[in-house]
Each structure stands twice: as structure tokens, then as C-alpha cells.
Write a protein that holds these residues in place. Structure first.
Motif, PDB file in Angstrom:
ATOM      1  N   SER A 227      29.452  71.545   0.008  1.00  0.00           N
ATOM      2  CA  SER A 227      30.142  70.657   0.985  1.00  0.00           C
ATOM      3  C   SER A 227      30.729  71.394   2.105  1.00  0.00           C
ATOM      4  O   SER A 227      30.753  70.966   2.984  1.00  0.00           O
ATOM      5  CB  SER A 227      31.397  69.998   0.075  1.00  0.00           C
ATOM      6  N   VAL A 228      31.445  72.389   1.917  1.00  0.00           N
ATOM      7  CA  VAL A 228      32.090  73.410   2.928  1.00  0.00           C
ATOM      8  C   VAL A 228      30.946  73.897   3.933  1.00  0.00           C
ATOM      9  O   VAL A 228      31.217  73.776   5.122  1.00  0.00           O
ATOM     10  CB  VAL A 228      32.814  74.477   2.285  1.00  0.00           C
TER      11      VAL A 228
ATOM     12  N   HIS B 293      36.925  79.444   4.950  1.00  0.00           N
ATOM     13  CA  HIS B 293      36.062  79.980   3.992  1.00  0.00           C
ATOM     14  C   HIS B 293      35.332  81.062   4.543  1.00  0.00           C
ATOM     15  O   HIS B 293      35.086  82.261   3.442  1.00  0.00           O
ATOM     16  CB  HIS B 293      35.073  78.946   3.535  1.00  0.00           C
ATOM     17  N   ALA B 294      34.738  81.120   5.606  1.00  0.00           N
ATOM     18  CA  ALA B 294      34.234  82.397   6.178  1.00  0.00           C
ATOM     19  C   ALA B 294      35.310  83.246   5.967  1.00  0.00           C
ATOM     20  O   ALA B 294      35.061  84.658   5.694  1.00  0.00           O
ATOM     21  CB  ALA B 294      33.811  82.243   7.731  1.00  0.00           C
ATOM     22  N   PHE B 295      36.535  83.148   6.624  1.00  0.00           N
ATOM     23  CA  PHE B 295      37.390  84.191   6.589  1.00  0.00           C
ATOM     24  C   PHE B 295      37.509  84.911   5.103  1.00  0.00           C
ATOM     25  O   PHE B 295      37.886  86.019   4.965  1.00  0.00           O
ATOM     26  CB  PHE B 295      38.656  83.858   7.196  1.00  0.00           C
ATOM     27  N   ARG B 296      37.807  83.968   4.221  1.00  0.00           N
ATOM     28  CA  ARG B 296      37.905  84.456   2.875  1.00  0.00           C
ATOM     29  C   ARG B 296      36.511  85.399   2.229  1.00  0.00           C
ATOM     30  O   ARG B 296      36.701  86.252   1.684  1.00  0.00           O
ATOM     31  CB  ARG B 296      38.189  83.231   1.939  1.00  0.00           C
ATOM     32  N   ILE B 297      35.468  84.867   2.604  1.00  0.00           N
ATOM     33  CA  ILE B 297      34.387  85.446   2.436  1.00  0.00           C
ATOM     34  C   ILE B 297      34.237  87.181   2.733  1.00  0.00           C
ATOM     35  O   ILE B 297      33.942  87.905   2.277  1.00  0.00           O
ATOM     36  CB  ILE B 297      33.077  84.844   2.744  1.00  0.00           C
ATOM     37  N   PHE B 298      34.912  87.035   4.255  1.00  0.00           N
ATOM     38  CA  PHE B 298      35.000  88.527   4.799  1.00  0.00           C
ATOM     39  C   PHE B 298      36.038  89.153   4.359  1.00  0.00           C
ATOM     40  O   PHE B 298      36.061  90.272   4.678  1.00  0.00           O
ATOM     41  CB  PHE B 298      34.809  88.160   6.278  1.00  0.00           C
TER      42      PHE B 298
ATOM     43  N   SER C 119      44.144  88.655  11.846  1.00  0.00           N
ATOM     44  CA  SER C 119      44.663  87.760  11.030  1.00  0.00           C
ATOM     45  C   SER C 119      43.701  86.420  11.013  1.00  0.00           C
ATOM     46  O   SER C 119      42.801  86.330  11.801  1.00  0.00           O
ATOM     47  CB  SER C 119      46.109  87.222  11.652  1.00  0.00           C
ATOM     48  N   PHE C 120      43.968  85.480  10.151  1.00  0.00           N
ATOM     49  CA  PHE C 120      43.054  84.375  10.129  1.00  0.00           C
ATOM     50  C   PHE C 120      43.184  83.527  11.489  1.00  0.00           C
ATOM     51  O   PHE C 120      42.112  83.123  12.075  1.00  0.00           O
ATOM     52  CB  PHE C 120      43.474  83.113   9.432  1.00  0.00           C
TER      53      PHE C 120
ATOM     54  N   LYS D 105      34.795  72.124  11.540  1.00  0.00           N
ATOM     55  CA  LYS D 105      34.506  73.822  11.777  1.00  0.00           C
ATOM     56  C   LYS D 105      35.802  74.616  11.363  1.00  0.00           C
ATOM     57  O   LYS D 105      35.581  75.718  10.790  1.00  0.00           O
ATOM     58  CB  LYS D 105      34.517  73.836  13.524  1.00  0.00           C
ATOM     59  N   ALA D 106      36.985  73.927  11.358  1.00  0.00           N
ATOM     60  CA  ALA D 106      38.193  74.696  10.833  1.00  0.00           C
ATOM     61  C   ALA D 106      38.099  75.030   9.292  1.00  0.00           C
ATOM     62  O   ALA D 106      38.382  76.172   8.715  1.00  0.00           O
ATOM     63  CB  ALA D 106      39.599  73.874  11.012  1.00  0.00           C
ATOM     64  N   VAL D 107      37.532  74.228   8.468  1.00  0.00           N
ATOM     65  CA  VAL D 107      37.345  74.394   6.982  1.00  0.00           C
ATOM     66  C   VAL D 107      36.333  75.282   6.856  1.00  0.00           C
ATOM     67  O   VAL D 107      36.309  76.403   6.059  1.00  0.00           O
ATOM     68  CB  VAL D 107      36.863  73.164   6.431  1.00  0.00           C
TER      69      VAL D 107
END
Length: 178
Positions: A92-93, A106-111, A162-163, A100-102
Motif C-alpha cells: 500500500s505504501v 517510510h523511505a527515511f526509515r528504510i535509510f 533529519s526527517f 508522497k509524504a507517506v
């Protein structure tokens, strides 16, 4: 016999539709894809949990240099093993319907390999290593690239992203949410 019968009640499908960026039909399609990874396990148990090795057989994850990180981020047990609900969240993500914000969160968390809510030099190095694959950069090129990233995106000059800084820099990229 029973092949056309869904393992989900109408209420469950409605809940999945409400909690994702998918229609009921897309939820069922995602379940077919999940089931195809291990029909012997998922066929009789809609709550089956598949090991990360099985999830990484999904074509889009198999070729993604961050496949293992994606599995770990979406795994409710944080070990990369995924239930259907974890898999559905993941799909879904990354779907066209997700904002785009979602995707950015998740991309930030992956990296963020070390989980400190910042993309520091070590995280950036790991991201670059995975993106370059066999074409490893020299140490000098690596340091130069990381410095260029920080010069461009580290707005508060603290040596990490930062995010908010990550989100700002990817908002400039038309390719990010495709």
C-alpha cells in the motif's frame, strides 16, 4: 473447488480498504501475491507469517537493494518476517495511491540503518554502498559524495539529515514518488 472464495469476510475487506490506499479488489490481488510466495502455508491460514527469505522472492523486492530493510521496516516483529497485514501495508505504501509524504516517511526509515531518526554519515554510506552495488566508490569519492549530500541537504549543519531535511530535499525530486 473453492478457488473463487475469499479467505476474508466482507467486513475484513472493508477494514483493509479503510486502512490502506487499496480498493477491496486490490487487497484481494495483494493477498494472491502473498499466497503465491508460500501457497502451502498461506492457503489454509490467512494469518500465516512468512520468513523474510520468502518475502524477498517477490520480484520487486528481489531486485531492490533495500529489500531486506523494507521487510524489516514493515515487519510487525521487526525481524523481516511478514504477515499478510505487514505485506499489505508494504504494498500500500509503495502503491500509486499513497501520498508522497507517506512514501517519504517510510523511505527515511528504510535509510535510517541505525534507527536514531537521523541520516548520519554511516547511514548515507550504507545507502550509497547499496545503490552502487558492485561499483564500489573509492574512499575519497565516497567522502566527497557524502559531503556534497550534506552540503545540499543538511540545513542546520549538524552533520546529519533529519526527517524534515530529508523531506525537503526529496520534495525537489520529481522522480521520488514514481
Amino acid at each position: 473447488m473453492g478457488q473463487g472464495k475469499s479467505q476474508f469476510t466482507e467486513e475484513e475487506l472493508q477494514d483493509y480498504q479503510d486502512l490502506t490506499y487499496f480498493t477491496k479488489k486490490e487487497v484481494l490481488y495483494a493477498h494472491q501475491k502473498f499466497k503465491a510466495l508460500a501457497p502451502e502455508k498461506v492457503g489454509h491460514n490467512k494469518n500465516a507469517k512468512l520468513p523474510m527469505a520468502k518475502i524477498l522472492q517477490y520480484p520487486e523486492l528481489r531486485v531492490n537493494p533495500f529489500g531486506d530493510r523494507i521487510c524489516c521496516i514493515f515487519s510487525s516483529s521487526h525481524d523481516g518476517d511478514c504477515t499478510f497485514e505487514d505485506f499489505l501495508d508494504m504494498m500500500s505504501v509503495f502503491s500509486d495511491g499513497a501520498p508522497k509524504a507517506v512514501k517519504a516517511e517510510h523511505a527515511f526509515r528504510i535509510f535510517d540503518f541505525d534507527g536514531d531518526d537521523m541520516l548520519g554519515v554511516t547511514d548515507l554510506r550504507q545507502v550509497i554502498d547499496r545503490l552502487t552495488g558492485q561499483q564500489h566508490l573509492s574512499e575519497q569519492d565516497m567522502q566527497h559524495l557524502i559531503q556534497n549530500i550534506l552540503d545540499e541537504a543538511d540545513l542546520d549543519d549538524d552533520g546529519a539529515l533529519s526527517f524534515a531535511e530529508f523531506e525537503h530535499i526529496i520534495s525537489k525530486s520529481s522522480d521520488f514518488a514514481k
